[in-house]
Design an enzyme around this catalytic site. Structure first.
Site, PDB file in Angstrom:
ATOM      1  N   GLU B  48       6.758  -0.199   0.361  1.00 37.16           N
ATOM      2  CA  GLU B  48       5.602  -0.225  -0.555  1.00 37.16           C
ATOM      3  C   GLU B  48       4.449  -1.027   0.042  1.00 37.16           C
ATOM      4  O   GLU B  48       3.295  -0.587   0.028  1.00 37.16           O
ATOM      5  CB  GLU B  48       5.994  -0.823  -1.908  1.00 37.16           C
ATOM      6  N   ASN B  52       0.883   0.607   1.426  1.00 33.72           N
ATOM      7  CA  ASN B  52      -0.398   0.192   0.838  1.00 33.72           C
ATOM      8  C   ASN B  52      -1.422  -0.200   1.904  1.00 33.72           C
ATOM      9  O   ASN B  52      -2.607   0.111   1.782  1.00 33.72           O
ATOM     10  CB  ASN B  52      -0.195  -0.976  -0.127  1.00 33.72           C
ATOM     11  N   ARG B 106      -1.593   9.200  -7.122  1.00 35.96           N
ATOM     12  CA  ARG B 106      -0.490   8.249  -6.922  1.00 35.96           C
ATOM     13  C   ARG B 106       0.002   7.703  -8.256  1.00 35.96           C
ATOM     14  O   ARG B 106      -0.657   7.814  -9.271  1.00 35.96           O
ATOM     15  CB  ARG B 106      -0.935   7.089  -6.027  1.00 35.96           C
TER      16      ARG B 106
HETATM   17  N1  LIG Z   1      -3.307  -3.463   1.127  1.00 36.90           N
HETATM   18  C1  LIG Z   1      -4.192  -3.027   0.212  1.00 36.90           C
HETATM   19  N2  LIG Z   1      -5.519  -2.940   0.514  1.00 36.90           N
HETATM   20  C2  LIG Z   1      -6.431  -2.481  -0.387  1.00 36.90           C
HETATM   21  N3  LIG Z   1      -6.100  -2.103  -1.645  1.00 36.90           N
HETATM   22  C3  LIG Z   1      -4.805  -2.175  -2.010  1.00 36.90           C
HETATM   23  C4  LIG Z   1      -3.784  -2.637  -1.121  1.00 36.90           C
HETATM   24  N4  LIG Z   1      -2.601  -2.607  -1.780  1.00 36.90           N
HETATM   25  C5  LIG Z   1      -2.868  -2.145  -3.011  1.00 36.90           C
HETATM   26  N5  LIG Z   1      -4.187  -1.883  -3.181  1.00 36.90           N
HETATM   27  C6  LIG Z   1      -4.847  -1.410  -4.427  1.00 36.90           C
HETATM   28  O1  LIG Z   1      -3.984  -1.675  -5.515  1.00 36.90           O
HETATM   29  C7  LIG Z   1      -3.669  -0.477  -6.224  1.00 36.90           C
HETATM   30  C8  LIG Z   1      -2.243  -0.528  -6.765  1.00 36.90           C
HETATM   31  O2  LIG Z   1      -1.294  -0.539  -5.700  1.00 36.90           O
HETATM   32  P1  LIG Z   1       0.165   0.053  -5.961  1.00 36.90           P
HETATM   33  O3  LIG Z   1       0.928   0.027  -4.701  1.00 36.90           O
HETATM   34  O4  LIG Z   1       0.744  -0.630  -7.148  1.00 36.90           O
HETATM   35  O5  LIG Z   1      -0.138   1.563  -6.412  1.00 36.90           O
HETATM   36  P2  LIG Z   1      -0.608   2.785  -5.492  1.00 36.90           P
HETATM   37  O6  LIG Z   1      -0.416   2.477  -4.056  1.00 36.90           O
HETATM   38  O7  LIG Z   1      -1.965   3.199  -5.918  1.00 36.90           O
HETATM   39  O8  LIG Z   1       0.427   3.925  -5.935  1.00 36.90           O
HETATM   40  P3  LIG Z   1       1.957   4.053  -5.414  1.00 36.90           P
HETATM   41  O9  LIG Z   1       2.332   2.745  -4.781  1.00 36.90           O
HETATM   42  O10 LIG Z   1       2.751   4.336  -6.648  1.00 36.90           O
HETATM   43  O11 LIG Z   1       1.951   5.186  -4.428  1.00 36.90           O
HETATM   44  C9  LIG Z   1      -3.928   0.650  -5.253  1.00 36.90           C
HETATM   45  O12 LIG Z   1      -4.235   1.870  -5.891  1.00 36.90           O
HETATM   46  C10 LIG Z   1      -5.111   0.095  -4.429  1.00 36.90           C
HETATM   47  O13 LIG Z   1      -6.323   0.327  -5.113  1.00 36.90           O
HETATM   48 MG   LIG Z   2       1.335   1.690  -3.318  1.00 33.48          MG
END
Ligand SMILES: Nc1ncnc2c1ncn2[C@@H]1O[C@H](COP(=O)(O)OP(=O)(O)OP(=O)(O)O)[C@@H](O)[C@H]1O
Ligand SMILES: [Mg+2]
Lengths: 110, 147
Positions: B48, B52, B106
């Site tokens: 995860e 990200n 997502r």
């Molecule tokens: N490393 C990062 N850099 C920039 N933004 C981030 C980062 N990690 C998370 N985010 C932001 O936080 C939000 C939530 O992250 P999360 O991992 O919970 O969900 P997601 O990645 O959108 O969906 P999923 O993990 O279910 O595929 C993301 O949609 C993004 O906008």
């Molecule tokens: Mg994610």
């Protein structure tokens, strides 16, 4: 990751093996969608017996296919999820939308 | 708190490296008193965090670098740090909400998994600077937990 497809009347059976993460998400989405967009296909059975890992990107593929199949009034089922995969299907609530069964045979019998 | 073991590695922000990163950390965690189920959960949280960085932090730009640092202290606490120098997060509380995603395709479950399968999660982020996710999980031996 590899995918194996089988058609049983109006149901598409997809047997997945490998790890369902971001690396394979796009390919999996495209491969399945081009088959479920066939108007003779109504239902989808996703066989996850050979899936050894799934993260949120993999879950996203599952939910996306569920939306597509329900948009054409079909039903979707998951079969054979291993404990570690089953855990995140429950945790995310996906199991409330897509029912889980032990085997393909079990789904065919319902 | 003494560090008993420490590994740091860096790699290109490409999806091929997600499996590599989670397998490495899973193998590293195996030296602790943990079950196969624990290792699976560790692999999930790493997947995860690294996904990200690739998807959100670097918006799929493949030539950026992601750093992973894992360590174990003498109390059996595993610490995993995943770091990018990408876009950063504007509204962190909202980003950490379950089912929030800036990408409508997502699920918004990554942070929820990271929080649920560890004992502690800290996120350090600044727009334009990058994001560091620090995850801790304790693997006290059963006797120590009772003592
Ligand atoms: N490393 C990062 N850099 C920039 N933004 C981030 C980062 N990690 C998370 N985010 C932001 O936080 C939000 C939530 O992250 P999360 O991992 O919970 O969900 P997601 O990645 O959108 O969906 P999923 O993990 O279910 O595929 C993301 O949609 C993004 O906008
Ligand atoms: Mg994610």
């Amino acid at each position: 990751m590899s995918l194996e497809f089988k058609k049983v009347r109006s149901t598409l059976v997809v047997r997945v093996s490998g790890e369902m993460d971001m690396l394979i998400a796009d390919k999996m989405r495209a491969e399945i969608d081009k088959r479920i967009d066939d108007r003779n296909i109504k239902n989808l059975v996703l066989n996850l017996e050979k899936v050894t890992f799934m993260d949120s990107s993999g879950l996203g593929v599952v939910i996306g296919r569920y939306k597509r199949i329900t948009a054409k009034q079909g039903r979707m089922f998951i079969v054979g999820a291993r404990p570690q995969v089953e855990k995140i299907l429950f945790f995310s609530g996906v199991n409330r939308l897509v029912p889980l069964y032990k085997s393909e045979q079990e789904v065919i019998n319902i | 708190m003494n560090v008993r073991n420490y590994v740091r590695f860096e790699f290109f922000s490409i999806p091929e490296n997600i499996a590599f990163a989670r397998s490495c950390v899973g193998a590293f965690a195996s030296q602790l008193d943990c079950t196969l189920e624990d290792v699976e959960e560790i692999k999930l949280v790493v997947s995860e965090a690294v996904s990200n960085c690739i998807i959100h932090g670097y918006e799929n730009n493949p030539t950026q670098m992601i750093t992973v640092i894992v360590s174990i202290d003498d109390h059996g606490v595993l610490e995993i740090v995943v770091e990018d120098r990408g876009r950063g997060i504007e509204d962190l509380p909202r980003a950490m909400e379950a089912t929030y995603s800036s990408d409508p395709t997502r699920m918004g479950l990554g942070f929820t998994f990271m929080k649920s399968f560890t004992d502690d999660m800290q996120v350090d982020t600044a727009p334009g600077k990058g994001t560091t996710v620090r995850l801790r999980r304790s693997f006290l031996k059963n006797e120590e937990a009772l003592a």
